[in-house]
Motif scaffolding. Structure first.
Motif, PDB file in Angstrom:
ATOM      1  N   PHE A   1       0.711  -1.244  -0.077  1.00  0.00           N
ATOM      2  CA  PHE A   1       0.018  -0.190  -0.066  1.00  0.00           C
ATOM      3  C   PHE A   1       1.034   1.422   0.094  1.00  0.00           C
ATOM      4  O   PHE A   1       1.619   1.422   0.948  1.00  0.00           O
ATOM      5  N   THR A   2       0.837   2.159  -1.119  1.00  0.00           N
ATOM      6  CA  THR A   2       1.444   3.232  -1.073  1.00  0.00           C
ATOM      7  C   THR A   2       0.639   4.614  -0.742  1.00  0.00           C
ATOM      8  O   THR A   2      -0.392   4.690  -1.619  1.00  0.00           O
ATOM      9  N   SER A   3       0.752   5.112   0.210  1.00  0.00           N
ATOM     10  CA  SER A   3       0.070   6.470   0.528  1.00  0.00           C
ATOM     11  C   SER A   3       0.130   7.404  -0.566  1.00  0.00           C
ATOM     12  O   SER A   3       1.392   7.613  -1.048  1.00  0.00           O
ATOM     13  N   ARG A   4      -0.880   8.237  -0.817  1.00  0.00           N
ATOM     14  CA  ARG A   4      -0.992   8.959  -1.889  1.00  0.00           C
ATOM     15  C   ARG A   4      -0.419  10.495  -0.963  1.00  0.00           C
ATOM     16  O   ARG A   4      -0.138  11.292  -1.651  1.00  0.00           O
ATOM     17  N   THR A   5      -0.240  10.257   0.224  1.00  0.00           N
ATOM     18  CA  THR A   5       0.264  11.293   0.712  1.00  0.00           C
ATOM     19  C   THR A   5       2.029  11.328   1.137  1.00  0.00           C
ATOM     20  O   THR A   5       1.975  10.510   1.869  1.00  0.00           O
TER      21      THR A   5
END
Length: 269
Positions: A161-165
């Motif tokens: 999971f790559t956070s968009r933040t």
């Protein structure tokens, strides 16, 4: 291994709703057991500022939740919480333990999410600069490097999971687990195994950690609080709390995550 690159609200909005009560109850028991394991090692006292957050909302008619925060001679702030509505497929559970400044052992962070697919996070939150302090990296992160790489190869169901933040991405250590996955029986068992092993490893680190000189503890405590507050306040998933409970209660819950309303004194000298 695939990758998930979405905001939490996008994941929720784009996925059909489903009742996840059974898995939610299983995960509540898992985190309650891990909190009890931590309580065997540390003296913990419930902070009065979270007493009335033991239960909020109405689980019979919609979203609800629970948040309990603890402190003690060696624990600055421990949070055990959940929020959501398992009947509609969204629930978020947390267990985080922030140590006092008497040691530089990493903090413990763990979270579980149903949307209604699964997601989990567990990490050793660093107490300093992993690149500038190579000894610190070697002591707490080198041993997890090979298992972390092996996990990615051995469990193809788990999508990173790559956070968009960017701030949230920066908060992860190099050996953090942060994955979404189908909530199948084998995958749920894998999550339980990883979380349990990480908690046991963390407890061992604490027991073996060298003491921090008294004159350095205030600076470390200030850094710990800034990190904890920034992570809580900048979490993009806070929007889900606002959807369910509005901004006022959500802001209070966020403050409780970092101890903004705490009544018990912080540990250390």
């Amino acid at each position: 291994m695939s990758e998930t690159l979405q905001h939490v609200e996008q994941m929720v909005d784009q996925t059909p709703r489903a009742d996840v009560t059974e898995t939610f109850q299983e995960w509540r028991e898992l985190l309650s057991g891990l909190r009890a394991r931590i309580a065997e090692r540390f003296e913990l006292t419930r902070d009065p500022s979270t007493t009335d957050l033991e239960s909020y909302g109405d689980p019979e008619t919609g979203p609800s939740g629970s948040l309990a925060a603890y402190s003690g001679p060696e624990i600055d702030w421990l949070v055990h919480s959940w929020i959501g509505d398992p009947r509609t497929g969204f629930v978020n559970l947390h267990l985080t333990a922030w140590l006092g400044p008497q040691t530089r052992a990493p903090h413990l962070g763990a979270a579980l999410l149903l949307w209604p697919e699964g997601w989990f996070y567990v990490d050793a939150v660093p107490r300093g600069d992993l690149v500038g302090d190579g000894d610190y990296f070697d002591r707490y992160y080198a041993e997890n490097d090979a298992p972390w790489l092996a996990f990615k190869e051995q469990h193809p169901d788990f999508a990173w999971f790559t956070s968009r933040t960017g701030f949230i991405r920066a908060s992860l250590s190099p050996t953090a687990h942060c994955h979404s996955f189908p909530a199948t029986r084998p995958n749920l068992d894998t999550v339980a195994e990883v979380l349990t092993a990480r908690v046991e490893q963390w407890l061992g680190w604490v027991d073996a950690a060298a003491p921090v000189p008294v004159e350095q503890q205030a600076e470390l405590a200030a850094r710990d609080l800034a990190v904890r507050r920034n992570i809580a306040e900048r979490d993009p998933a806070n929007v889900m709390g606002e959807r369910m409970f509005g901004p006022e209660l959500t802001q209070r819950l966020v403050r409780a995550l970092w101890g903004g309303d705490r009544e018990l004194p912080r540990p250390g000298r």
